[in-house]
Design an enzyme around this catalytic site. Structure first.
Site, short mmCIF file in Angstrom:
data_model
loop_
_atom_site.label_atom_id
_atom_site.label_comp_id
_atom_site.label_asym_id
_atom_site.label_seq_id
_atom_site.Cartn_x
_atom_site.Cartn_y
_atom_site.Cartn_z
N SER A 126 8.73 -44.56 -0.79
CA SER A 126 7.96 -44.19 0.40
C SER A 126 8.86 -43.97 1.60
O SER A 126 9.92 -44.59 1.73
CB SER A 126 6.96 -45.31 0.72
OG SER A 126 6.41 -45.14 2.01
N TYR A 149 6.01 -38.96 4.57
CA TYR A 149 4.96 -38.97 5.58
C TYR A 149 5.50 -38.16 6.75
O TYR A 149 6.59 -38.47 7.25
CB TYR A 149 4.70 -40.40 6.08
CG TYR A 149 3.67 -41.17 5.30
CD1 TYR A 149 2.45 -40.61 4.94
CD2 TYR A 149 3.90 -42.51 4.98
CE1 TYR A 149 1.51 -41.34 4.25
CE2 TYR A 149 2.95 -43.26 4.28
CZ TYR A 149 1.76 -42.66 3.93
OH TYR A 149 0.82 -43.39 3.25
N THR A 175 2.58 -36.67 1.22
CA THR A 175 1.27 -37.34 1.20
C THR A 175 0.36 -36.66 2.21
O THR A 175 0.64 -36.64 3.41
CB THR A 175 1.42 -38.83 1.48
OG1 THR A 175 2.16 -39.40 0.40
CG2 THR A 175 0.07 -39.51 1.58
N LYS A 231 0.41 -34.88 -2.53
CA LYS A 231 -0.26 -36.12 -2.96
C LYS A 231 -1.57 -36.32 -2.21
O LYS A 231 -1.63 -36.13 -1.00
CB LYS A 231 0.66 -37.32 -2.68
CG LYS A 231 0.05 -38.69 -3.02
CD LYS A 231 1.07 -39.80 -2.94
CE LYS A 231 0.54 -41.11 -3.46
NZ LYS A 231 -0.10 -41.93 -2.42
N HIS A 255 -5.59 -42.34 -2.99
CA HIS A 255 -4.82 -43.38 -2.29
C HIS A 255 -5.28 -44.77 -2.73
O HIS A 255 -5.24 -45.74 -1.97
CB HIS A 255 -4.97 -43.21 -0.78
CG HIS A 255 -3.70 -43.42 0.01
ND1 HIS A 255 -2.97 -42.39 0.53
CD2 HIS A 255 -3.04 -44.54 0.39
CE1 HIS A 255 -1.92 -42.87 1.20
NE2 HIS A 255 -1.93 -44.18 1.13
N ARG A 258 -7.94 -46.34 -0.50
CA ARG A 258 -7.47 -46.91 0.77
C ARG A 258 -7.62 -45.97 1.95
O ARG A 258 -7.24 -46.31 3.06
CB ARG A 258 -5.99 -47.29 0.64
CG ARG A 258 -5.69 -48.24 -0.47
CD ARG A 258 -4.20 -48.33 -0.76
NE ARG A 258 -3.44 -48.96 0.31
CZ ARG A 258 -3.42 -50.26 0.56
NH1 ARG A 258 -4.12 -51.07 -0.21
NH2 ARG A 258 -2.69 -50.76 1.53
N GLY A 287 -6.48 -46.60 -9.59
CA GLY A 287 -7.30 -47.42 -10.48
C GLY A 287 -6.71 -47.72 -11.84
O GLY A 287 -7.35 -48.38 -12.65
C1 LIG Z 1 0.18 -51.75 -0.30
C2 LIG Z 1 0.14 -50.27 -0.50
C3 LIG Z 1 0.94 -49.44 0.28
C4 LIG Z 1 0.94 -48.06 0.08
N1 LIG Z 1 1.80 -47.26 0.79
C5 LIG Z 1 1.84 -45.92 0.56
C6 LIG Z 1 2.80 -45.09 1.20
O1 LIG Z 1 3.65 -45.55 1.96
N2 LIG Z 1 2.76 -43.76 0.93
C7 LIG Z 1 1.85 -43.20 0.07
O2 LIG Z 1 1.84 -41.98 -0.15
N3 LIG Z 1 0.95 -43.98 -0.58
C8 LIG Z 1 0.93 -45.31 -0.36
N4 LIG Z 1 0.04 -46.10 -1.06
C9 LIG Z 1 -0.84 -45.49 -2.07
C10 LIG Z 1 -0.16 -45.49 -3.43
O3 LIG Z 1 0.95 -44.64 -3.44
C11 LIG Z 1 -1.11 -45.03 -4.55
O4 LIG Z 1 -1.64 -43.76 -4.24
C12 LIG Z 1 -2.27 -46.00 -4.82
O5 LIG Z 1 -1.89 -47.34 -4.64
C13 LIG Z 1 -2.76 -45.78 -6.25
O6 LIG Z 1 -3.88 -46.52 -6.56
P1 LIG Z 1 -3.85 -47.97 -7.28
O7 LIG Z 1 -3.39 -48.91 -6.21
O8 LIG Z 1 -5.26 -48.19 -7.67
O9 LIG Z 1 -2.89 -47.89 -8.41
C14 LIG Z 1 0.06 -47.49 -0.88
C15 LIG Z 1 -0.74 -48.34 -1.67
C16 LIG Z 1 -0.69 -49.70 -1.50
C17 LIG Z 1 -1.54 -50.57 -2.39
#
Ligand SMILES: Cc1cc2nc3c(=O)[nH]c(=O)nc-3n(C[C@H](O)[C@H](O)[C@H](O)COP(=O)(O)O)c2cc1C
Length: 375
Positions: A126, A149, A175, A231, A255, A258, A287
């Site tokens: 990241s 980002y 992203t 992404k 994401h 999220r 997931g």
């Molecule tokens: C704690 C955390 C931090 C994350 N930080 C980023 C990030 O910096 N950049 C990004 O593109 N996605 C980020 N994501 C999303 C993940 O890259 C990914 O898309 C997502 O966690 C996939 O789903 P899952 O958690 O169900 O496996 C983050 C996810 C989590 C859980």
């Protein structure tokens, strides 16, 4: 590469780093993480946005996808090896970019990249990861992708692109699903400020990419020869846009639930996205916690999958050995499911191995996690 039965034992040998027999299953890893993490940090990692419907759907949707096994095939020599983003992976389960990764292990992203290299997979670094890409690259020789980002002007972006090129990344991943931060109720409830600590330096630039558009993506395409991934893709229109503007990789993701609530799960969307991809590589996350999930996504046309939360949970629960263990479990599950549906390699998988089924009655989101993370 030598595969078959030796493949499982090679990964199992990686796991012999000690202290991991306490984690016989993925479930035990998740519970281990819950015990190891502070409540607010657990909620930050494990929670979704708003009503957490996307978060739950990401798991529930897998239950609607059933298998159509073929019997009496020779599955004695099975392999999960596969080419993804130009790299030969032993198992096509990659590590998703996680900005706060430095919070869950003393060596943060360095530890994750080491596990990726040792286990024969690929890690996404990241923009906000600690340590950052150059320091990670000093430690590991395995394939890395850089997640961008767009948190600054074009000069700022250009600098990062050059860093990714110098580090020999296999791709730059833009992203696109976080122009603003999603509505994270758990963080509000906990008064959790996820931007403190090691990656604080990124905060100055924290003007989320509100102004970054496809025009900027075109510019990005013009300044680097590295393969580009978009992404956060959840609809065919954006697949077509990415394709037309020169992306090589479609990264289907919500994401992990999220960002925007009330989205379909990515596994439900996969057929539509793969259809529109016109040969671009499609990778997917959101997931994934079981080997069967991975097999389903590959049967639906994904090149590989990524894990986000599970990677963090495993690292928090058991450090590097915990993450090795999670991968080894997923790998073993994949090999088992492949045997039972009658395929020896991932390329043999296709929609003919799947059918739509009624979901079972379970309604919790990971199957074994209390929805609010428990007390
Ligand atoms: C704690 C955390 C931090 C994350 N930080 C980023 C990030 O910096 N950049 C990004 O593109 N996605 C980020 N994501 C999303 C993940 O890259 C990914 O898309 C997502 O966690 C996939 O789903 P899952 O958690 O169900 O496996 C983050 C996810 C989590 C859980």
């Amino acid at each position: 590469m030598g595969h078959s039965l030796t493949e499982a034992s090679a990964l199992d040998a990686d796991v012999e780093l000690g202290g991991t027999d306490q984690f016989p299953t993925i479930e035990s890893i998740v519970h281990g993480a819950r015990r190891a993490m502070r409540r607010d940090s657990w909620d930050y990692v494990s929670g979704g946005v708003s009503g957490e419907t996307t978060l739950r759907r990401n798991r529930q949707a897998f239950e609607r996808i059933g298998f159509r096994p073929r019997l009496l095939r020779d599955i004695g020599e099975r392999t999960t090896s596969r080419q993804v983003l130009g790299a030969r992976l032993r198992v096509p389960i990659m590590f998703a970019p996680v900005g706060s990764i430095g919070e869950y292990h003393p060596r943060g992203m360095g530890a994750v990249a080491e596990v990726a290299e040792e286990a024969g997979t690929l890690a996404f670094v990241s923009t906000a990861a600690h340590p950052g890409l150059p320091a990670v690259r000093e430690r590991v020789g395995g394939p890395l992708a850089f997640q961008l980002y767009a948190r600054g002007d074009r000069n700022w972006i250009l600098e990062r692109v050059r860093i990714a090129e110098e580090a020999g990344c296999v791709a730059i991943c833009v992203t696109a699903d976080a122009p603003v931060l999603g509505l994270r109720q758990r963080n509000l409830r906990n008064g959790f400020d996820f931007n403190l600590k090691p990656y604080q330096h990124e905060r100055a630039q924290f003007d989320f990419q509100e102004h970054f558009t496809w025009k900027d993506f075109e510019w990005l395409r013009s300044i680097t020869a590295l393969p580009l991934a978009v992404k956060g893709v959840t609809c065919a229109d954006d697949v077509i846009m990415a394709r037309e503007l020169g992306a090589e990789i479609v990264y289907a993701s919500n994401h992990g639930g999220r960002q925007l609530d009330d989205l379909p799960s990515t596994i439900e969307l996969l057929p539509e996205l793969v259809d529109a991809s016109g040969g671009l590589e499609v990778i997917v996350d959101s997931g994934f916690v079981h080997g069967a999930d991975v097999v389903k996504a590959i049967a639906m046309g994904a090149r590989g999958v990524l894990i986000g939360k599970l990677m963090v949970w495993a690292l928090a629960a058991g450090g590097k050995a915990g993450l090795h263990r999670a991968l080894a479990i997923l790998h073993h599950e994949m090999l088992t499911v492949m045997a039972l549906i009658g395929v020896a390699s991932l390329d043999e998988l296709g929609p003919q191995h799947l059918r739509t089924i009624e979901p079972s009655s379970r309604s919790d989101w990971v199957g074994f996690l209390p929805p609010t993370g428990g007390e």
